[in-house]
Write a protein that holds these residues in place. Structure first.
Motif, mmCIF file in Angstrom:
data_model
loop_
_atom_site.group_PDB
_atom_site.id
_atom_site.type_symbol
_atom_site.label_atom_id
_atom_site.label_comp_id
_atom_site.label_asym_id
_atom_site.label_seq_id
_atom_site.Cartn_x
_atom_site.Cartn_y
_atom_site.Cartn_z
ATOM 1 N N PHE A 51 35.815 36.061 27.085
ATOM 2 C CA PHE A 51 36.449 37.259 27.637
ATOM 3 C C PHE A 51 35.654 37.787 28.832
ATOM 4 O O PHE A 51 36.236 38.167 29.867
ATOM 5 N N LEU A 52 34.321 37.810 28.711
ATOM 6 C CA LEU A 52 33.494 38.294 29.816
ATOM 7 C C LEU A 52 33.601 37.376 31.029
ATOM 8 O O LEU A 52 33.617 37.844 32.176
ATOM 9 N N LEU A 53 33.668 36.066 30.789
ATOM 10 C CA LEU A 53 33.833 35.139 31.905
ATOM 11 C C LEU A 53 35.169 35.374 32.619
ATOM 12 O O LEU A 53 35.242 35.370 33.854
ATOM 13 N N MET A 54 36.225 35.580 31.838
ATOM 14 C CA MET A 54 37.530 35.844 32.438
ATOM 15 C C MET A 54 37.515 37.145 33.231
ATOM 16 O O MET A 54 38.041 37.207 34.352
ATOM 17 N N ALA A 55 36.894 38.180 32.667
ATOM 18 C CA ALA A 55 36.834 39.470 33.362
ATOM 19 C C ALA A 55 35.976 39.370 34.622
ATOM 20 O O ALA A 55 36.332 39.906 35.680
ATOM 21 N N PHE A 56 34.847 38.664 34.513
ATOM 22 C CA PHE A 56 33.981 38.504 35.687
ATOM 23 C C PHE A 56 34.692 37.732 36.793
ATOM 24 O O PHE A 56 34.638 38.106 37.974
ATOM 25 N N GLY A 57 35.353 36.653 36.426
ATOM 26 C CA GLY A 57 36.089 35.888 37.431
ATOM 27 C C GLY A 57 37.189 36.707 38.083
ATOM 28 O O GLY A 57 37.374 36.673 39.305
ATOM 29 N N SER A 58 37.923 37.467 37.285
ATOM 30 C CA SER A 58 38.983 38.319 37.837
ATOM 31 C C SER A 58 38.407 39.384 38.752
ATOM 32 O O SER A 58 38.974 39.689 39.809
ATOM 33 N N VAL B 214 50.343 37.554 21.626
ATOM 34 C CA VAL B 214 48.925 37.545 21.236
ATOM 35 C C VAL B 214 48.083 36.922 22.346
ATOM 36 O O VAL B 214 47.022 37.439 22.722
ATOM 37 N N ASN B 215 48.571 35.808 22.882
ATOM 38 C CA ASN B 215 47.830 35.143 23.956
ATOM 39 C C ASN B 215 47.793 35.998 25.218
ATOM 40 O O ASN B 215 46.751 36.122 25.879
ATOM 41 N N ALA B 216 48.939 36.627 25.529
ATOM 42 C CA ALA B 216 49.005 37.444 26.736
ATOM 43 C C ALA B 216 48.129 38.673 26.626
ATOM 44 O O ALA B 216 47.575 39.141 27.631
ATOM 45 N N GLY B 217 47.985 39.203 25.408
ATOM 46 C CA GLY B 217 47.160 40.396 25.246
ATOM 47 C C GLY B 217 45.743 40.177 25.727
ATOM 48 O O GLY B 217 45.206 40.955 26.525
ATOM 49 N N GLU B 218 45.110 39.098 25.265
ATOM 50 C CA GLU B 218 43.728 38.822 25.663
ATOM 51 C C GLU B 218 43.630 38.559 27.162
ATOM 52 O O GLU B 218 42.750 39.094 27.849
ATOM 53 N N ILE B 219 44.540 37.729 27.671
ATOM 54 C CA ILE B 219 44.457 37.344 29.085
ATOM 55 C C ILE B 219 44.702 38.537 29.998
ATOM 56 O O ILE B 219 43.963 38.771 30.962
ATOM 57 N N VAL B 220 45.753 39.318 29.706
ATOM 58 C CA VAL B 220 46.110 40.440 30.577
ATOM 59 C C VAL B 220 45.032 41.519 30.540
ATOM 60 O O VAL B 220 44.681 42.096 31.579
ATOM 61 N N VAL B 221 44.499 41.811 29.355
ATOM 62 C CA VAL B 221 43.445 42.826 29.280
ATOM 63 C C VAL B 221 42.222 42.393 30.073
ATOM 64 O O VAL B 221 41.633 43.178 30.830
ATOM 65 N N ALA B 222 41.816 41.121 29.925
ATOM 66 C CA ALA B 222 40.661 40.627 30.688
ATOM 67 C C ALA B 222 40.936 40.691 32.184
ATOM 68 O O ALA B 222 40.058 41.090 32.968
ATOM 69 N N ALA B 223 42.144 40.321 32.590
ATOM 70 C CA ALA B 223 42.476 40.343 34.014
ATOM 71 C C ALA B 223 42.518 41.770 34.546
ATOM 72 O O ALA B 223 42.043 42.044 35.660
ATOM 73 N N PHE B 224 43.064 42.714 33.759
ATOM 74 C CA PHE B 224 43.152 44.099 34.225
ATOM 75 C C PHE B 224 41.764 44.738 34.316
ATOM 76 O O PHE B 224 41.457 45.428 35.287
ATOM 77 N N VAL B 225 40.947 44.502 33.295
ATOM 78 C CA VAL B 225 39.577 45.035 33.341
ATOM 79 C C VAL B 225 38.828 44.450 34.539
ATOM 80 O O VAL B 225 38.138 45.163 35.281
ATOM 81 N N GLY B 226 38.969 43.143 34.747
ATOM 82 C CA GLY B 226 38.324 42.519 35.896
ATOM 83 C C GLY B 226 38.852 43.055 37.211
ATOM 84 O O GLY B 226 38.078 43.278 38.151
ATOM 85 N N ALA B 227 40.172 43.269 37.305
ATOM 86 C CA ALA B 227 40.751 43.801 38.536
ATOM 87 C C ALA B 227 40.232 45.197 38.834
ATOM 88 O O ALA B 227 39.918 45.537 39.986
ATOM 89 N N LEU B 228 40.118 46.032 37.798
ATOM 90 C CA LEU B 228 39.610 47.395 37.990
ATOM 91 C C LEU B 228 38.155 47.373 38.449
ATOM 92 O O LEU B 228 37.772 48.070 39.398
ATOM 93 N N VAL B 229 37.341 46.541 37.804
ATOM 94 C CA VAL B 229 35.932 46.437 38.197
ATOM 95 C C VAL B 229 35.806 45.868 39.608
ATOM 96 O O VAL B 229 34.991 46.339 40.423
ATOM 97 N N GLY B 230 36.616 44.852 39.938
ATOM 98 C CA GLY B 230 36.564 44.264 41.267
ATOM 99 C C GLY B 230 36.968 45.229 42.354
ATOM 100 O O GLY B 230 36.360 45.258 43.434
ATOM 101 N N LEU B 231 37.973 46.057 42.080
ATOM 102 C CA LEU B 231 38.411 47.044 43.073
ATOM 103 C C LEU B 231 37.335 48.093 43.294
ATOM 104 O O LEU B 231 37.066 48.496 44.441
ATOM 105 N N ILE B 232 36.711 48.544 42.228
ATOM 106 C CA ILE B 232 35.618 49.519 42.366
ATOM 107 C C ILE B 232 34.439 48.893 43.121
ATOM 108 O O ILE B 232 33.818 49.522 43.985
ATOM 109 N N GLY B 233 34.152 47.635 42.798
ATOM 110 C CA GLY B 233 33.077 46.940 43.505
ATOM 111 C C GLY B 233 33.367 46.797 44.985
ATOM 112 O O GLY B 233 32.465 46.953 45.820
#
Length: 751
Positions: free
Chosen positions: A22-29, A232-251
């Motif tokens: 999950f952290l890898l997906m969020a970091f990449g996003s 179930v699959n989309a939940g994990e992927i979308v949450v990781a992508a959204f968290v990553g997108a929010l962090v990336g935009l702030i960065g």
């Protein structure tokens, strides 16, 4: 239980491996969205600068109580724009943005950067006559580094004045980058940033795809519906992508605040210009999760439709070869233009090439991405069947079974090399358009604006190869139609530095100048004499001799047209020719030209400099384009490296069970490391080789259709090969630590 909540519980309670994924997906996003925001904001920064320049542009009118005259001069390698305004009658005057009122006679309002130059260099005060009474605010400037001034004066001081109407117009004026060049820049940035970015975000959404598919298949077998399994699959992927997108935009917002104060070569902007607009924010926060959701739906479809086949590990289907066929039309168009050039035909100027070449580049890039997996699988199968080496056979069998894993690891780096080749072509084409084709560059300055010390310092500037004087002969009045010639005051060595060839030159002797490529001056007949006015008021009479020096001058040049070569020793001691121009010469590469212009600006800030054959705005524009392309390459490099690091780390976690099984069967750690390296290096070598060939052909087709003198970038090939070799070595070294010495049988237990 809600399927989304179930997905979150499985994520939180599936152990350390799931959380790392999950952290890898969020970091990449996050990294991908930060790069996406940066690339989408570049046009916004340029548009904001152009908008401010347009609303402050001066417009003339028929009746007005003020007149103005606009001057554009180089200060070093930067353009300096000055607006002189003189009142001709009472009444209110229009006010441009950034200031409260126009300056009166003897006053000046300058940009902050110009104010710093005036404060640091008292000799530059002649650039802005009068007392500085204020500073132009950001709404009235293109950027914080612009040199701009409003100067109040009297009407009789302006020789080409026009009636002042108003400020601002509906049409763009003085664009930072020309619209046609901006289109090329957008396409290039799209190829080197956006295309790899889409691939990278897709890779992040498919991390640990095999283990996740097995887990989803297990949920499907215990009774969960197909729709809920996908949720179930989309939940994990979308949450990781959204968290990553929010962090990336702030960065990105934080990075913009820093970079706006640091700037790029030739481009500085205000922090507000670089803040993303609503559309950019929506694309980042909604587009990234939407892409992740779409990729997740496609990757999980087999687990929902055939869960038993997913749970039973067996031979998978070979990759589809349809994507490889995209290379056929792409390489067909690119190769066709290259073949026409090789046969001696010039296809430039064809209106169809403007759409065909970009389309062919996109098709070739897509073909590289989708064709890498089937090509690698086929090659692995052939090598595995013929190889007698255990490490190579293991690596090839693994790559043959799962070529998609190798594809995710190396695709970003392959596209990076392909984009680097295309970027080289764009830089070469822009360089041909914006600079002189001659190997030398001349700089002409009025001698009346230079002191003896300044002339001495200018000749000693780094990069200056030679100097000379150009002066017309003296006539009593301009109205009289009298014969007149131009003379060059230089030695034979100095004359040779300014021309292609010289023949028959003799030092300390007056000679007639003859250039076979130009008409001969009928006034410069042997036996005639022409007076040249000295700065002491006396006249130097120079007879036209019989002896000739034959030269071939560059074009354009100050040395095109003079009829007499006058040796410097003929001038009386301590005197110079009046109305003459002091000409310097250097190499014509952009770096040397900018360095010499900067040196001239530091030594003689108030002198009027004419870089012969160069428009100073074009030089500044080329600097901006180079900076933006470098930013694009850096973003592409970050995306490619990040895709490799994330994919290799995920691949190491995903393959731990297989590595453990091989270790328990007796495979040594060195063998396993070789297997790991070969699995990465083989598809990388195949992809980079294809990227170099196709990228170089794409670059050549772009240069051929561009109409420039350079069609084949042979000098860029060694650089591409060196970059590819460095990428392969770095990838091989980075793959070694992914196989650990510690063996944990827990990794091969049945889930």
């Amino acid at each position: 239980m809600n399927a989304f909540v179930l997905g979150m519980r499985l994520l939180l309670r599936s152990g350390r491996r799931a959380r790392v994924r999950f952290l890898l997906m969020a970091f990449g996003s996050a990294l991908g969205v930060a790069c996406l925001a940066a690339s989408l904001t570049i046009p916004t920064i340029i548009a904001a600068s152009d908008a401010r320049v347009t609303i402050r542009s001066v417009q003339s009118a028929k009746n007005s109580n003020a007149v103005y005259q606009e001057f554009l001069d180089p200060y070093g390698s930067q353009p300096l724009r000055r607006i002189f305004i003189a009142r001709t009658g009472p009444g209110p005057l229009p006010v441009p943005p950034g200031i409260k009122e126009l300056p009166r006679a003897g006053e000046a309002i300058v940009s902050p950067k110009l104010g710093e130059i005036l404060a640091a260099n008292p000799h530059a005060a002649g650039l802005v006559p009068g007392r500085v009474t204020g500073t132009i605010a950001p709404p009235g400037l293109a950027g914080p580094d612009e040199l701009y001034a409003y100067i109040g004066t009297s009407p009789d001081e302006l020789t080409g004045a026009a009636a002042l109407g108003h400020f601002g117009t509906e049409y763009m004026q003085h664009e930072l980058i020309e619209p046609s060049t901006l289109d090329i820049l957008r396409f290039t940035l799209g190829c080197i940033v956006l295309l790899p970015l889409v691939i990278f975000l897709s890779v992040c959404a498919r991390l640990s795809g095999e283990s996740r598919a097995r887990r989803l298949a297990a949920l499907r077998l215990v009774g969960l519906s197909a729709k809920d399994t996908l949720r179930v699959n989309a939940g994990e992927i979308v949450v990781a992508a959204f968290v990553g997108a929010l962090v990336g935009l702030i960065g990105y917002l934080g990075c913009n605040e820093v970079m706006a104060r640091v700037g790029l070569p030739g481009l500085h902007w205000y922090p507000a210009d670089g803040r993303p607009e609503g559309v950019t924010i929506a694309v980042c926060l909604l587009g990234c999760p939407a892409l992740a959701w779409a990729v997740g739906q496609i990757s999980a479809r087999r687990a929902t439709q055939s869960p038993i086949s997913v749970r039973r590990t067996g031979e998978g289907k070979p990759p589809k070869k349809y994507g490889t066929f995209l290379l056929v039309p792409g390489l067909g168009i690119i190769g066709g233009y290259c073949l026409l050039s090789a046969l001696g035909r010039d296809p430039s100027g064809d209106s169809g090439s403007a759409a065909l070449v970009p389309g062919a580049v996109l098709l070739t890039g897509a073909g590289l991405v989708f064709g890498l997996a089937p090509i690698t699988s086929w090659l692995s199968k052939r090598l595995a069947s013929t190889s007698k080496s255990l490490p190579l056979s293991l690596a090839m069998r693994r790559t043959e079974v799962d070529p998609g894993g190798a594809l995710r690891v190396v695709t970003g780096l392959v596209l990076l090399v392909f984009g680097a080749s295309l970027t080289q072509g764009v830089l070469i084409e822009l360089d041909q358009v914006s600079r002189r084709t001659a190997p030398i560059q001349e700089y002409s300055l009025p001698v009346s604006q230079l002191s003896t010390q300044q002339r001495t310092q200018l000749t000693a500037l780094s990069g200056v190869q030679a100097h000379g004087l150009i002066a017309p002969s003296w006539i009593p009045t301009v109205e009289e139609d009298l014969p007149r010639v131009q003379g060059v005051i230089a030695t034979c060595a100095q004359l040779a530095a300014f021309t292609k060839t010289t023949h028959g030159c003799v030092d300390n002797k007056v000679l007639r100048i003859k250039d076979p490529t130009f008409l001969f001056d009928e006034d410069a007949r042997p036996g005639a004499s022409f007076p040249f006015l000295l700065n002491s008021g006396r006249k130097l009479v120079v007879p036209v001799p019989q002896d000739v020096v034959t030269v071939q001058a560059y074009e354009p040049s100050e040395f095109v047209g003079p009829s007499l070569l006058i040796p410097p020793s003929l001038l009386p001691q301590g005197t110079q020719l009046a109305d003459s121009r002091f000409v310097l010469v250097s190499a014509s590469d952009p770096g040397t030209v900018r360095a010499v212009l900067d040196g001239i600006g530091a030594i003689a800030p108030t002198a009027s400099v004419e870089p012969v054959g160069i428009v100073i705005d074009s030089l500044a524009q080329l600097t901006v384009i180079r900076s933006l392309l470098v930013v694009g390459m850096v973003l592409g490099l970050v995306i490619g490296v990040a895709a490799f690091v994330v994919s290799v780390a995920d691949r190491a976690m995903e393959r731990r069970g297989q590595v453990t099984a091989l270790a328990l069967l007796g495979a040594r750690a060195g063998t396993l490391r070789v297997v790991q390296v070969v699995q990465v290096v083989l598809p990388l070598v195949v992809g980079l080789g294809a990227a170099i060939v196709t990228g170089w052909l794409a670059e050549s087709s772009y240069l051929i259709t561009g109409g420039g003198a350079v069609h084949w970038d042979w000098e860029g090939l060694p650089l591409l090969f060196a970059c590819a070799l460095g990428v392969v070595l770095a990838a091989a070294v980075a793959s070694v630590p992914m196989v650990r010495r510690h063996i944990d049988p827990e990794h091969i237990r049945r889930d």
